[in-house]
Design an enzyme around this catalytic site. Structure first.
Site, short mmCIF file in Angstrom:
data_model
loop_
_atom_site.label_atom_id
_atom_site.label_comp_id
_atom_site.label_asym_id
_atom_site.label_seq_id
_atom_site.Cartn_x
_atom_site.Cartn_y
_atom_site.Cartn_z
N GLU A 1 0.83 -1.21 0.00
CA GLU A 1 0.00 0.00 0.00
C GLU A 1 0.86 1.26 0.00
OE1 GLU A 1 -2.56 -0.55 3.35
OE2 GLU A 1 -3.61 -2.26 2.46
N CYS A 2 2.06 1.12 -0.55
CA CYS A 2 2.97 2.25 -0.78
C CYS A 2 3.71 2.77 0.45
CB CYS A 2 2.27 3.43 -1.46
SG CYS A 2 1.72 3.01 -3.12
#
Length: 474
Positions: free
Chosen positions: A412-413
């Site tokens: 999710e970065c």
């Protein structure tokens, strides 16, 4: 699940159904390009209609983007604040604080580049002109050969006619990093004070020039067959890829000093020290070599006997005089170091902390580990001290859960989470978790675009030595 099953390849559908991985909840609409995500989840095949629609959208987008780049006044210029504009800004500014885009994909980028070339004849012509220029100019190989011939002579001595640019080029080639100005200035200082052997100019305080300095001292790196091993030259047990040893101290404590970089493409942010035979702690000292040596000499003067004290004091005065003449700061806590402290997202077990791209407004780029530092150390201690396989397996299960959550964070970065955990597992020195440490660092360095650090980590994990007497590859 499928809008138009007739348009789909039956083999692809069968392959999807037989795939043992979990199904992605977003199906064909999934935007994730992260390889870790695709390794864990399967995605249904797209219909021919969907594929064509995506290709048309890409062509249109790249055509408009190319026009906007070529013509600043074009009405099709990429709108400010859009994802495309942010991506362009990131490439132009090369900002260390920019967040890598989760949806970036090497394959897609390649397709976009090829498509943009097809759509833009003018760009292609410019490329041809640049190619002709490159063909007329000397090749990188020839430049390297020139540099090699300038730097090292028969007796392993440095050619006085070679420039710092030649040295910089060769060091960058061998060690994947560039040296700051104070590196070369300090070497000049050592040559002035020890013409016979500059490496021993600080012998009175048990310091010796090592690492990249060995190139300036005539080290025959060209004779090393496996160039990957050069990345482990004077790399101590607890030196993460961000740390590059340049001064060796006493062997009892494994004392050494090195440049610390948060990004391999940028200059060091400070010089730190580590006592490898004592602990993993990495302590920032000063912003440059002169400030670092000045601080260490001050420390040694306090501990020295009267005879040694006078000799060390004279050496310290020489360091200060040279620094003053060259206008070099001896400040220990510079504004640059303080600015870097504000960018630290996690302190890590070694204490120097890590810097990763992080947007404080959106809180994208980093999240805390799924455990506290104290609990992580307890897990690692259990793994290290486990007497049976069952005990170790039980202890490992807790750590696997922390790793799982770190991987989800990266998906999710929040890539900084994997960077933190990778550093922590590396700094623990526990042999049973080294593969996991490399796994975490691979994800982090790969996603935040620090490939040189990944190469250094891979080389170090292959030959991670304890002690401080056999760290030179020469």
């Amino acid at each position: 699940m499928y809008k138009n099953p007739k348009d789909m390849n039956e083999d692809e559908i069968k392959q999807y159904k037989d795939d043992p991985r979990y199904s992605c909840q977003f199906g064909v609409k999934c935007y994730q390009k992260n390889p870790v995500h695709h390794k864990k989840y399967k995605h249904p095949p797209k219909s021919e209609q969907q594929k064509k629609k995506e290709e048309d959208a890409t062509k249109l987008e790249m055509g408009e983007k190319r026009k906007a780049e070529d013509d600043p006044d074009s009405p099709t210029k990429t709108p400010p604040g859009s994802p495309q504009a942010k991506h362009l800004d990131k490439k132009q500014n090369n900002s260390a604080d920019a967040i890598p885009e989760c949806s970036s994909s090497p394959e897609k980028k390649s397709e976009e580049i090829d498509q943009s070339k097809t759509n833009d004849v003018a760009a292609s012509e410019r490329g041809s002109e640049e190619q002709k220029k490159r063909e007329l100019s000397p090749s990188p190989e020839k430049e390297t050969e020139k540099s090699d011939s300038k730097i090292v002579e028969k007796d392993g001595k440095i050619d006085e006619n070679s420039s710092s640019e030649d040295h910089q080029q060769e060091i960058s080639k061998l060690f994947l990093t560039e040296m700051p100005q104070d590196f070369y200035q300090f070497y000049d200082f050592c040559k002035e004070n020890s013409k016979e052997n500059p490496a021993l100019a600080l012998k009175i305080v048990d310091l010796k020039l090592v690492g990249p300095f060995d190139l300036l001292l005539g080290g025959k790196f060209s004779q090393i067959e496996d160039k990957g091993t050069i990345l482990t030259h004077w790399r101590y047990f607890y030196d993460p890829p961000e740390f590059q040893t340049i001064l060796k101290g006493n062997d009892k404590d494994g004392l050494h000093f090195g440049y610390w970089r948060d990004d391999p493409t940028k200059m060091p942010v400070f010089i730190a020290r580590n006592d490898a035979n004592v602990s993993c702690k990495i302590v920032p000292v000063a912003e440059n070599l002169f400030g670092t040596v000045d601080a260490y000499l001050e420390e040694r003067i306090k501990l020295a006997n009267p005879f040694e004290k006078a000799t060390i004091a004279r050496l310290q005065q020489k360091v200060k005089a040279f620094a003053k003449e060259k206008n070099i700061s001896l400040e220990k806590h510079t504004p640059g170091m303080k600015e870097r402290e504000r960018k630290v997202v996690a302190r890590t077990l070694h204490g120097a902390g890590i810097v990763a791209p992080y947007d404080r407004k959106t809180q994208v780029g980093y999240r805390k580990l799924a455990t506290s530092e104290a609990d992580l150390q307890k897990m690692l201690k259990k793994i290290k001290e486990a007497e049976t396989d069952e005990e170790r397996k039980s202890a490992m299960s807790d750590l696997q859960e922390v790793i799982r959550w770190a991987t989800i964070a990266a998906d999710e970065c929040d890539f900084g989470t994997c960077l933190e955990l990778g550093h922590d597992l590396f700094s623990s020195g526990v042999s049973q978790v080294q593969d996991m440490a490399l796994q975490m660092l691979s994800i982090a360095y790969g996603q935040i675009d620090r490939p040189a650090f990944l190469k250094i980590a891979e080389a170090h994990f292959k030959d991670r030595k304890t002690g401080s007497t056999s760290l030179s590859i020469l």
